[in-house]
Design a protein around this motif. Structure first.
Motif, short mmCIF file in Angstrom:
data_model
loop_
_atom_site.label_atom_id
_atom_site.label_comp_id
_atom_site.label_asym_id
_atom_site.label_seq_id
_atom_site.Cartn_x
_atom_site.Cartn_y
_atom_site.Cartn_z
N GLU A 532 0.83 -1.20 0.00
CA GLU A 532 0.00 0.00 0.00
C GLU A 532 0.86 1.26 0.00
O GLU A 532 0.56 2.26 -0.67
N PHE A 533 1.97 1.24 0.79
CA PHE A 533 2.84 2.42 0.87
C PHE A 533 3.54 2.69 -0.46
O PHE A 533 3.58 3.84 -0.93
N ILE A 534 4.07 1.65 -1.10
CA ILE A 534 4.78 1.85 -2.36
C ILE A 534 3.81 2.25 -3.46
O ILE A 534 4.07 3.15 -4.27
N GLY A 535 2.65 1.62 -3.52
CA GLY A 535 1.70 1.96 -4.56
C GLY A 535 1.12 3.35 -4.42
O GLY A 535 0.72 3.98 -5.41
N LYS A 536 1.09 3.89 -3.19
CA LYS A 536 0.54 5.23 -2.97
C LYS A 536 1.42 6.30 -3.57
O LYS A 536 0.93 7.31 -4.10
N TYR A 537 2.74 6.11 -3.50
CA TYR A 537 3.65 7.17 -3.92
C TYR A 537 4.34 6.89 -5.26
O TYR A 537 5.03 7.76 -5.78
N LEU A 538 4.17 5.70 -5.82
CA LEU A 538 4.78 5.46 -7.13
C LEU A 538 4.00 6.12 -8.26
O LEU A 538 4.50 6.25 -9.37
N ASN A 539 2.77 6.54 -7.99
CA ASN A 539 1.99 7.21 -9.04
C ASN A 539 2.55 8.58 -9.39
O ASN A 539 2.34 9.09 -10.49
N VAL A 540 3.24 9.21 -8.44
CA VAL A 540 3.81 10.54 -8.70
C VAL A 540 5.27 10.46 -9.09
O VAL A 540 5.95 11.48 -9.16
N ALA A 541 5.78 9.26 -9.36
CA ALA A 541 7.20 9.10 -9.70
C ALA A 541 7.46 9.64 -11.10
O ALA A 541 6.63 9.52 -12.00
N GLU A 542 8.64 10.23 -11.29
CA GLU A 542 9.06 10.76 -12.58
C GLU A 542 10.06 9.80 -13.20
O GLU A 542 11.14 9.57 -12.65
N THR A 543 9.69 9.23 -14.34
CA THR A 543 10.61 8.30 -15.01
C THR A 543 11.67 9.07 -15.77
O THR A 543 11.40 10.14 -16.32
N THR A 544 12.86 8.53 -15.81
CA THR A 544 13.99 9.16 -16.50
C THR A 544 14.38 8.30 -17.68
O THR A 544 13.68 7.37 -18.06
N SER A 545 15.52 8.67 -18.29
CA SER A 545 16.00 7.92 -19.45
C SER A 545 16.40 6.50 -19.09
O SER A 545 16.40 5.61 -19.92
N LYS A 546 16.71 6.26 -17.80
CA LYS A 546 17.08 4.91 -17.38
C LYS A 546 15.81 4.12 -17.10
O LYS A 546 14.90 4.60 -16.40
N PRO A 547 15.70 2.91 -17.58
CA PRO A 547 14.45 2.16 -17.41
C PRO A 547 14.21 1.71 -15.97
O PRO A 547 13.08 1.51 -15.57
N ASP A 548 15.28 1.55 -15.17
CA ASP A 548 15.13 1.02 -13.82
C ASP A 548 15.12 2.11 -12.75
O ASP A 548 15.35 1.83 -11.57
N SER A 549 14.94 3.37 -13.11
CA SER A 549 15.01 4.47 -12.14
C SER A 549 13.64 5.12 -12.01
O SER A 549 12.94 5.35 -12.99
#
Length: 731
Positions: A532-549
């Motif tokens: 629940e904690f990871i899913g709550k804040y991964l929606n606002v994550a900014e993806t970069t040129s690296k696929p695993d970041s």
């Protein structure tokens, strides 16, 4: 006598004769058989260019021994031929040899030597001197065998080929002396006793001493006890020093450093007369007189002193009536006796444990503090009658000098004007003192020292007691903490870059900067609701040129940690977490700047400082490392050459230049690439905008750059390791 009247030498009566000749001063010279016209300044320039340059040749000549009755009919004498480039003079010097029996030194004084084969008054020049050549100087033939490195390199640059060195023939006189020395019979022991060379012994055994553990049993005397001792035997002058060790306090000297006699009867007391012979007494009175004794020591008593051969484990030594027993020794002492006397076994002896009388321990109670001065001054005045200044911890001072923790703070007050005031609180780790500096504001107040540097104690303590009050420690200062200094309460809001780096590098001493404890605390709280904690804040994550970041901003990450741990995490722990998992990886300048840019900056520094002396670097490089003919040289040698030739390149730029130069497998730098890199004439780099490579980031400023950086949540999730555990449970 008739006198001719002259005009007085005053203005208006002096007649100047006009100049008739305006030609330049010239002189004639000869080159070969041709007479040419040469200006005088060329001769001066030749002297200036060759000033101090000397060509040194090694040579020898054969001297016939007329009327010699021995087997040797001639003698080989080695000399040095010095050619001074500034004026073409030559000097011949013979190095001095011990017991040669002939006058040595300067054979031919410095002068111009005429050629023996020339009839036109020509003198010997540089072209007449070379290895494997014969030179005639004043009817004496010298054979040149070798030359020094400077002479060889100078002649090669001038286009003169220098042959290899040849071997000097051996001197028959010297060989005859060696044969006589070997055939001479070895002399027996002399009847006269050889005087001991004290200086040689001092230089050989200086700062070397033998250390023994010992004890003195004094239980037979009233109130006697067993005294633990340390015996030092100094090898440089055969003196002994004995120190007594106490369970509490410093060791005291039982016997100061002197030679220890084996028998006390041989030592003269103050009221006894000596049989030593006094030759003279110098001085006005008896108290300040100086007695000159007989060097033969006639009448002087023969006193037998202890030596290193008398000391061993289990041996008793007599220290003026006190029986001291040696029980053990250190490793150096064991190696010394094993090497000199061949002793292999060193069995320690047990010390007696029974004591007849035990001194009762009386605990010292300090009087209460009266408010005058500091607590340290009051304590030092109670230890001794003579007042002494409290001693500081010098080891701590030397290790932590100039290591200061600086925090930005705001005053906590009910007054609105005081709540806006900003301060800089500095904690000095070298002596645990604190100072408070107020940052001025426009049209409000000026920058000033708010609280002077001193030691501050925790509030709400009774200081007027015999116990020293508790003081602030560096662990009490971190971002988000509240401190009370002299009645003023402050809230720490920020820290400079040096403080954050120092606390993170010493994380074992600063728990607020320990990333391991912070991660364990987060892992313990996030385990029940991890998805629940990871899913709550991964929606606002900014993806970069690296696929695993996955990057999230500072404020969102700080809010997530506060929601997870509430009051169990401090602001400093959040800052440590964000700095550790920062998405911005700061690289070194050598990785940011390419080779062309660094070469342009180096050549710009050389041009700005008007440096242009590449030839001197090559000569100095040959003098420093003449054996490096493969074209590669260690970086330390090149750094020495840069400093020796005073090339205007500083340390940061030198490191950047070394990082881009060509190297071999051992890390040695290509010399040709280095010379190509700094040559701003043949290999000029393109101009660039000036960059101050010496100015590092201001580590004392409160820039708070970490608040504007992104946080790499991919690295954070990998550090937790919960993904792997969940997969294993699912499988």
């Amino acid at each position: 006598m008739n006198r001719k009247p002259k005009l007085p030498l005053i203005p208006g009566f002096v007649v100047h004769k006009p100049k008739e000749n305006y030609h330049l001063p010239q002189c004639w010279s000869h080159i070969g058989n041709t007479r040419i016209l040469v200006e005088k300044k060329h001769a001066d320039n030749n002297w200036i260019l060759n000033d101090g340059k000397i060509l040194c040749f090694k040579a020898y000549f054969r001297q016939n021994l007329v009327g010699s009755s021995g087997s040797a009919q001639f003698q080989i004498r080695k000399v040095k031929i010095l050619f001074y480039m500034e004026d073409g003079t030559i000097q011949v010097v013979e190095p001095r040899t011990d017991n040669s029996g002939i006058p040595q030194g300067c054979i031919v004084k410095r002068q111009r030597i005429p050629c023996s084969s020339s009839t036109q008054n020509q003198c010997l020049s540089m072209l007449d001197l070379n290895v494997q050549k014969e030179v005639e100087i004043f009817d004496r033939i010298y054979i040149i065998t070798d030359c020094d490195g400077f002479t060889r390199s100078y002649l090669n640059r001038a286009g003169i080929e220098v042959p290899h060195a040849i071997e000097t023939p051996k001197d028959p006189i010297h060989l005859t002396r060696e044969e006589m020395q070997e055939s001479r019979p070895v002399a027996g022991p002399s009847k006269v006793e050889k005087k001991e060379n004290k200086l040689e012994k001092f230089l050989r055994f200086d700062n070397l001493c033998l250390k023994f553990d010992a004890y003195w049993d004094d239980r037979d005397s009233p109130l006697g006890d067993i005294h633990d001792l340390i015996v030092y035997y100094y090898l440089s002058d055969d003196t002994i020093q004995i120190n007594e060790i106490f369970k509490q306090g410093r060791p005291t000297t039982l016997y100061k450093r002197l030679k220890l006699p084996k028998r006390t009867d041989d030592v003269l007391m103050l009221d006894q007369k000596s049989n030593a012979t006094v030759l003279n007494v110098l001085g006005r009175d008896f108290m300040n007189a100086r007695c000159i004794t007989d060097k033969l020591d006639i009448g002087k008593p023969n006193i037998d002193f202890y030596t290193d051969a008398d000391l061993k484990i289990g041996e008793k030594i007599n220290v003026f009536g006190r029986s001291v027993i040696l029980t053990d020794c250190d490793k150096f002492t064991r190696d010394y006796y094993q090497q000199k006397y061949g002793i292999e076994e060193f069995i320690p002896i047990a010390r007696p444990k029974e004591t007849r009388w035990k001194q009762p321990y009386i605990e010292k109670v300090m009087p209460p503090y009266n408010g005058w001065g500091t607590f340290e001054d009051s304590e030092s005045s109670c230890y001794s009658i003579q007042l002494k200044v409290p001693q500081r911890d010098m080891k701590k001072f030397l290790e932590l000098d100039k290591c200061n923790l600086r925090f930005k703070a705001q005053m906590i007050s009910n007054i609105d004007e005081n709540s806006d005031r900003e301060f800089v609180i500095t904690y000095y780790l070298s002596d645990d003192t604190i100072s408070v500096f107020e940052i001025g504001k426009r049209n409000a107040c000026q920058s000033r020292d708010f609280l002077k540097r001193s030691r501050f104690y925790l509030p709400n303590q009774n200081v007027y007691t015999s116990q020293r009050p508790l003081a602030y420690t560096p662990q009490m200062f971190y971002i988000g903490a509240n401190v009370n200094l002299k009645g003023f309460e402050y809230h720490l809001t920020d820290a400079d870059e040096f403080t954050l780096n120092f606390m993170e590098s010493h994380s074992s001493e600063f728990p607020m900067a320990n990333i391991s404890s912070i991660l364990s605390k987060i892992k313990e709280a996030i385990t029940p609701n991890y998805k629940e904690f990871i899913g709550k804040y991964l929606n606002v994550a900014e993806t970069t040129s690296k696929p695993d970041s996955l990057n999230i901003c500072y404020d969102t990450t700080a809010l997530a940690l506060r929601d997870l741990l509430d009051n169990r995490i401090s602001e400093h722990e959040i800052v440590t977490f964000l700095r550790y998992f920062s998405a911005k990886k700061v690289s070194n300048k050598s990785q940011i700047l390419d080779r062309t840019t660094i070469q342009s900056l180096v050549q710009m520094a050389l041009t700005t400082n008007l440096w242009d002396d590449l030839e001197s670097i090559k000569e100095f490089m040959y003098d420093v490392a003449p054996d490096h003919h493969n074209g590669f040289m260690p970086p330390s040698k090149i750094r020495t050459i840069i400093r020796g030739c005073r090339i205007p390149i500083k340390g940061v730029m030198i490191d950047d230049m070394f990082s881009v130069l060509n190297k071999d497998s051992d890390g040695n730098i290509d010399v040709n690439d280095f010379l190509y890199f700094i040559d701003n004439k043949k290999c000029k780099a393109p101009p660039v905008q000036p960059i101050n490579v010496y100015n590092e980031n201001d580590k004392k400023s409160f820039n708070s750059s970490y608040r504007r950086e992104l946080v790499d949540w991919a690295a954070f999730i990998a550090a937790l390791g919960l993904e792997t555990e969940l997969k294993q449970e699912t499988e």
